[in-house]
Design a protein around this motif. Structure first.
Motif, PDB file in Angstrom:
ATOM      1  N   UNK A 104       0.801  -1.238   0.000  1.00  0.00           N
ATOM      2  CA  UNK A 104       0.000   0.000   0.000  1.00  0.00           C
ATOM      3  C   UNK A 104       0.830   1.282   0.000  1.00  0.00           C
ATOM      4  N   UNK A 105       2.083   1.198   0.440  1.00  0.00           N
ATOM      5  CA  UNK A 105       2.951   2.384   0.433  1.00  0.00           C
ATOM      6  C   UNK A 105       3.705   2.533  -0.878  1.00  0.00           C
ATOM      7  N   UNK A 106       3.535   1.583  -1.796  1.00  0.00           N
ATOM      8  CA  UNK A 106       4.206   1.652  -3.093  1.00  0.00           C
ATOM      9  C   UNK A 106       5.532   0.939  -3.154  1.00  0.00           C
ATOM     10  N   UNK A 107       5.940   0.303  -2.041  1.00  0.00           N
ATOM     11  CA  UNK A 107       7.216  -0.418  -2.028  1.00  0.00           C
ATOM     12  C   UNK A 107       7.047  -1.783  -2.696  1.00  0.00           C
ATOM     13  N   UNK A 108       8.085  -2.213  -3.394  1.00  0.00           N
ATOM     14  CA  UNK A 108       8.049  -3.502  -4.087  1.00  0.00           C
ATOM     15  C   UNK A 108       8.361  -4.631  -3.101  1.00  0.00           C
ATOM     16  N   UNK A 109       7.529  -5.656  -3.138  1.00  0.00           N
ATOM     17  CA  UNK A 109       7.707  -6.833  -2.291  1.00  0.00           C
ATOM     18  C   UNK A 109       8.055  -8.004  -3.192  1.00  0.00           C
ATOM     19  N   UNK A 110       9.197  -8.624  -2.969  1.00  0.00           N
ATOM     20  CA  UNK A 110       9.647  -9.722  -3.819  1.00  0.00           C
ATOM     21  C   UNK A 110       8.811 -10.979  -3.642  1.00  0.00           C
TER      22      UNK A 110
END
Length: 252
Positions: free
Chosen positions: A167-173
């Motif tokens: 939701x914060x726009x960070x990429x999760x592998x």
């Protein structure tokens, strides 16, 4: 023994699809497996545990058969080394009396399938063929143009880039199987999905008694749930399977 990033030379797709690395410190067992696979038109290469890294660095393989019992090497450590440089499918050969903890550990470390000693070569061949069929199907599906993705509970999954954003726009592998598992949930929000359905979606062998999908769900929960011990997005439906409890929007 450390493994450097794989820099294997490219092979024709037909040849790569049938190239198998057999890792076993027992030369008799190694020869028996490679000969049997060769008789069925596979390019089987034998290796001891100490030579495995060299083979992986210099060649491409579509499958690894890794004997973790009995062995002069730590089979699980070798599995960690394989996963450090490759997502090649791995079939583990384990002892007849291995307990569930060792099996779960193998799945957590990235094994794709198990066989117990004493080894049945016909079953090994059948499982190898099933894995390679799924691998080829995966290549064909990934060759097709993928568009859009999904938005759910503030998260976004993008097909083309194979990217999950929180939701914060960070990429999760995500691993290959985690990506496929999440897509399966997003394609059927609010509907309980059986373990067999999810095994098919992740192209794991379709054994109704296989609990590896539970491990995959647990790993996915750790990445998308606020509290994985009390999941709200991917809920367990007792006796049915799992369900994604979220509104899903299709991205174009």
């Amino acid at each position: 023994m450390n493994v450097r990033p794989c820099q294997a030379r490219a092979l024709p797709s037909w040849q790569l699809l049938r190239r198998v690395l057999v890792v076993d410190d027992d030369s008799h067992v190694r020869s028996m497996i490679t000969s049997y696979l060769a008789d069925h038109r596979y390019l089987a290469v034998g290796s001891s545990g100490s030579e495995m890294a060299r083979h992986l660095q210099s060649n491409q393989f579509s499958l690894v058969v890794l004997d973790v019992w009995p062995a002069a090497f730590d089979g699980f450590d070798l599995l960690r080394q394989i996963r450090a440089c490759s997502d090649v499918p791995v079939i583990l050969i384990t002892g007849q009396h291995e307990d569930d903890i060792d099996r779960v550990l193998g799945l957590e470390l990235g094994a794709d399938d198990f066989l117990c000693a004493p080894l049945d070569l016909r079953e090994l061949l059948a499982r190898a063929r099933a894995i390679l069929r799924r691998q080829q199907a995966g290549r064909q599906s990934m060759a097709e143009p993928l568009r859009g993705g999904y938005r759910f509970h503030g998260w976004e999954l993008h097909y083309r880039a194979r990217v999950l954003k929180d939701p914060a726009g960070a990429i999760v592998g995500l691993t290959r199987k985690e990506f496929a598992l999440l897509v399966a949930f997003l394609e059927a929000p609010g509907r309980p999905l059986s373990r067999v359905h999810l095994l098919r979606a992740t192209r794991t062998h379709e054994d109704i008694f296989d609990r590896s999908i539970d491990v995959q769900v647990l790993r996915l929960r750790r990445k998308i749930e606020t509290d994985p011990s009390a999941p709200r997005l991917i809920r367990t439906e007792r006796g049915l399977g799992y369900v994604l409890d979220a509104d899903v929007e299709i991205l174009f």
